[in-house]
Each structure stands twice: as C-alpha cells, then as structure tokens.
Design an enzyme around this catalytic site. Structure first.
Site, mmCIF file in Angstrom:
data_model
loop_
_atom_site.group_PDB
_atom_site.id
_atom_site.type_symbol
_atom_site.label_atom_id
_atom_site.label_comp_id
_atom_site.label_asym_id
_atom_site.label_seq_id
_atom_site.Cartn_x
_atom_site.Cartn_y
_atom_site.Cartn_z
ATOM 1 N N LYS A 51 0.835 -1.201 0.000
ATOM 2 C CA LYS A 51 0.000 0.000 0.000
ATOM 3 C C LYS A 51 0.875 1.259 0.000
ATOM 4 O O LYS A 51 0.624 2.209 -0.735
ATOM 5 C CB LYS A 51 -0.940 0.000 1.218
ATOM 6 C CG LYS A 51 -2.062 -1.014 1.067
ATOM 7 C CD LYS A 51 -2.838 -1.236 2.352
ATOM 8 C CE LYS A 51 -3.812 -2.407 2.187
ATOM 9 N NZ LYS A 51 -4.473 -2.809 3.429
ATOM 10 N N GLN B 147 -4.399 -1.204 9.549
ATOM 11 C CA GLN B 147 -4.260 -2.563 9.018
ATOM 12 C C GLN B 147 -4.810 -3.564 10.036
ATOM 13 O O GLN B 147 -4.410 -3.565 11.195
ATOM 14 C CB GLN B 147 -2.785 -2.851 8.697
ATOM 15 C CG GLN B 147 -2.545 -4.184 8.011
ATOM 16 C CD GLN B 147 -3.200 -4.288 6.635
ATOM 17 O OE1 GLN B 147 -3.120 -3.378 5.817
ATOM 18 N NE2 GLN B 147 -3.890 -5.394 6.382
ATOM 19 N N ASP C 299 -11.294 2.985 3.714
ATOM 20 C CA ASP C 299 -11.618 1.554 3.617
ATOM 21 C C ASP C 299 -13.132 1.350 3.490
ATOM 22 O O ASP C 299 -13.581 0.283 3.087
ATOM 23 C CB ASP C 299 -11.141 0.827 4.883
ATOM 24 C CG ASP C 299 -9.876 0.016 4.626
ATOM 25 O OD1 ASP C 299 -9.592 -0.269 3.448
ATOM 26 O OD2 ASP C 299 -9.188 -0.324 5.602
#
Ligand code: NAD
Length: 302
Positions: A54, A98, A121
């Site tokens: 990422k 994460q 997200d």
C-alpha cells in the site's frame, strides 16, 4: 477456452495511471496532494507485506504517505489518541488501520473512531449507511467490492437489468457488492440475489446469473454446470491449497485457488477472472481512488 479473461493486474495498472495523472494535475493547480496514513500495529508478516504494498503504491501515484508503525503492546487508548491526531491533521485525507489488531484492542471501537470523511476503507457505519442509500450519498465504497464493480464495467459487461447472483454475505464483500449492484445508475441497476450457507439450492440460483460473483472462501465451490453459458464470473475467493517452489525466486510460495473450478468454468463462461491476478490487485487501486476522492470532496471538485 471460450471465456475472455478479466485481468485485474491490467485494470489495476490502468486505474493507477489515471490516479497518477489526476494527482499531478491537482498538485499543479492547487498545490496539494492526497495524504494517506497507514497504521500498522505489531509485526504480523502478512500485515507487513500488505502495508508495504500500500505504501509503495501510494508513493508511486504521488500521494503524501505516512507509515505509522506501532508496537504490538500499544494500549487501546493510545491507538485511539493516534487516530484522533490524524482525524485532525489537515494534510491527511485517508486513514487506514491494518487489520487484524492484537486481541487486547477492540477493532470495532478503533474503526469507528476514524473520521467517516477519512475512512477510505469504507468500513465505518456512516459509510456503510451512505452505501445503502446510494447515489451521491456514497463517499467511500469498500475497496474489494468497488474493484469488482470496476472489473465488470471496464470489461463492457452490461449490468442494466442483469441477473446478478452473489455467493456469500460477508460485510466486506458479499453484502456491499450486492448493495452496489442493485442501486440505480449506469454501472449497476441489476436484479440481485444473495446466496449463502443456508440457501437450499445453490446451483439453481447460480445457473440463472448473467453475472456471478463468488466470495465464499471455499476452493472450487462453484462447478461448471452451475454456470450459465456466456455469463460473467467474478471469483473473489483466495484460498491457500498448498505450497510450491517459485520458479522465479526458488522460495516456497502458496498455491492459490479460487472459489470457482476455473479450468472447467472458462469453457462455459463469457468472461472470467483468474485467481490470482483477477480481483486481488483491484483492492489497492480502489483504496488509492478513495483517498484521491477524499481530497477531491474536501476541495469541492469531486
Ligand atoms: P467470509 O468467510 O467472511 O464470508 C464467506 C461467506 O460465504 C459467508 O457469508 C458464507 O455464508 C458464505 N459461504 C461459505 N461457504 C458457503 C457455501 N458452501 N455455500 C454457500 N455460501 C457459503 O469471507 P469473505 O471475507 O467474504 O471472503 C470470501 C473469499 O474472498 C475468501 O476466500 C477471501 O480470501 C477472499 N477475499 C479476497 C479479497 C481480494 O482479493 N482482495 C478481499 C476479501 C476477501
């Protein structure tokens, strides 16, 4: 082989190039770039490799990237304070925590602490609600379902009035993609059925699908005789079924298999995604797109 392969690896590259160009033009005109912070707690090897990818992708498209690594024993309150800091930081447009988090931290509490307008997200209940309402309410569609929709649309598959069958009802794939495909609009407007572990006759539902989206996590669940000839088959499943030695690196790597019996299915479907290389690469591209959009919403240019 009759089916056209839908390669996420290629589409991912196309989208990243589009984002790179847009970031460069916003930077030139407005003097700002999207800011993404990736918060990694602990040293879970899989999480490290996801975060590394990422970060690398965010740097490549020209974002400001902040990688914030925290020890596995960070307290829940310290992590919440860190999120609060980034919520208030004007140079940050997207906050990514994460998962999974260590057991002593309540994941739900942490995700709900992220400012919904920086929740790239798309897991915050506010964004789940916005997705449900649809249309201009939607800010951050969750990345894997957004990637699936992008693959379908960019392949030229007609979604208008199409029978879409989604196998699986998880919060991260099944439910949101079903919701997205039934919304009114150019890239959706489908008739959607969701099937799951309690469904009586899985095969008969799948066989009706013009677009079959499978996210069950069961290798080879969907048999070729469940596929309507010419259908578009999107296989979201990523299942480790063994290990092999990589020809490139000489190291042990996982053998991955999807939820669809690919070899047989590709002789019947019109379009199909391979595993790996299909849906997988799309998730990061859509994360970058959500982060860029977050800045555009803020600037009033979305
Ligand atoms: P999950 O376990 O949370 O949900 C699976 C769903 O499938 C459940 O709703 C369950 O009811 C349904 N299901 C399971 N077995 C079934 C069966 N035999 N018949 C009918 N329905 C069944 O999984 P998830 O998080 O949605 O992930 C699904 C798969 O997609 C996994 O293989 C996962 O690794 C993969 N995945 C890939 C990506 C990506 O490529 N970027 C992202 C997320 C998930």
């Amino acid at each position: 082989m009759t089916a056209k392969l839908i390669m996420g690896t290629q589409v991912n590259e196309e989208i990243l190039k589009e984002i790179e160009q847009e970031v460069a033009s916003i930077k030139k005109e407005r003097g700002v770039v999207p800011g993404l912070v990736t918060i990694l707690v602990g040293e879970n090897p899989a999480s490290i490799s996801y975060v590394t990818l990422k970060v690398k992708t965010a740097n490549r498209v020209g974002f400001k990237e902040v990688q914030d690594n925290q020890p596995a024993d960070i307290s829940e309150s310290a992590l919440l304070a860190l999120i609060d800091k980034y919520n208030k930081d004007d140079s940050i447009n997207g906050i990514l925590v994460q998962l999974p988090l260590p057991k002593h931290i309540d994941e739900k509490k942490v995700l709900n602490a992220i400012d919904p307008d920086k929740d790239v997200d798309g897991f915050h209940p506010v964004n789940v609600g916005r997705l449900m309402i649809g249309g201009s309410e939607v800010k951050f569609p969750p990345c894997t379902p957004a990637g699936i929709q992008e693959l379908i649309v960019r392949s030229g598959v007609n979604t208008q009035g199409a029978e879409v069958v989604v196998v699986g009802r998880s919060n991260i794939v099944g439910k949101p993609i079903a919701n997205m495909m039934l919304q009114k609009g150019r890239n959706a407007n489908s008739t959607v059925t969701v099937v799951h572990t309690a469904t009586k006759d899985l095969a008969s539902h799948c066989l009706r699908a013009d677009i079959l989206i499978v996210a069950a996590g069961v290798p080879g669940l969907v048999k070729p005789e469940w596929i309507k000839p010419g259908a578009c088959v999107i296989d979201v499943g990523v299942n480790r079924v063994g290990e092999k030695i990589s020809e490139k690196t000489g190291k042990k790597v996982a053998i991955l298999r999807g939820d669809v019996d690919f070899e047989a299915a590709k002789e019947i479907a019109g379009f199909i995604t391979p595993v790996p290389g299909g849906v997988g690469p799309m998730t990061i591209a859509m994360l970058m797109k959500n982060t860029l959009n977050s800045l555009k919403f803020k600037l009033g240019i979305a």
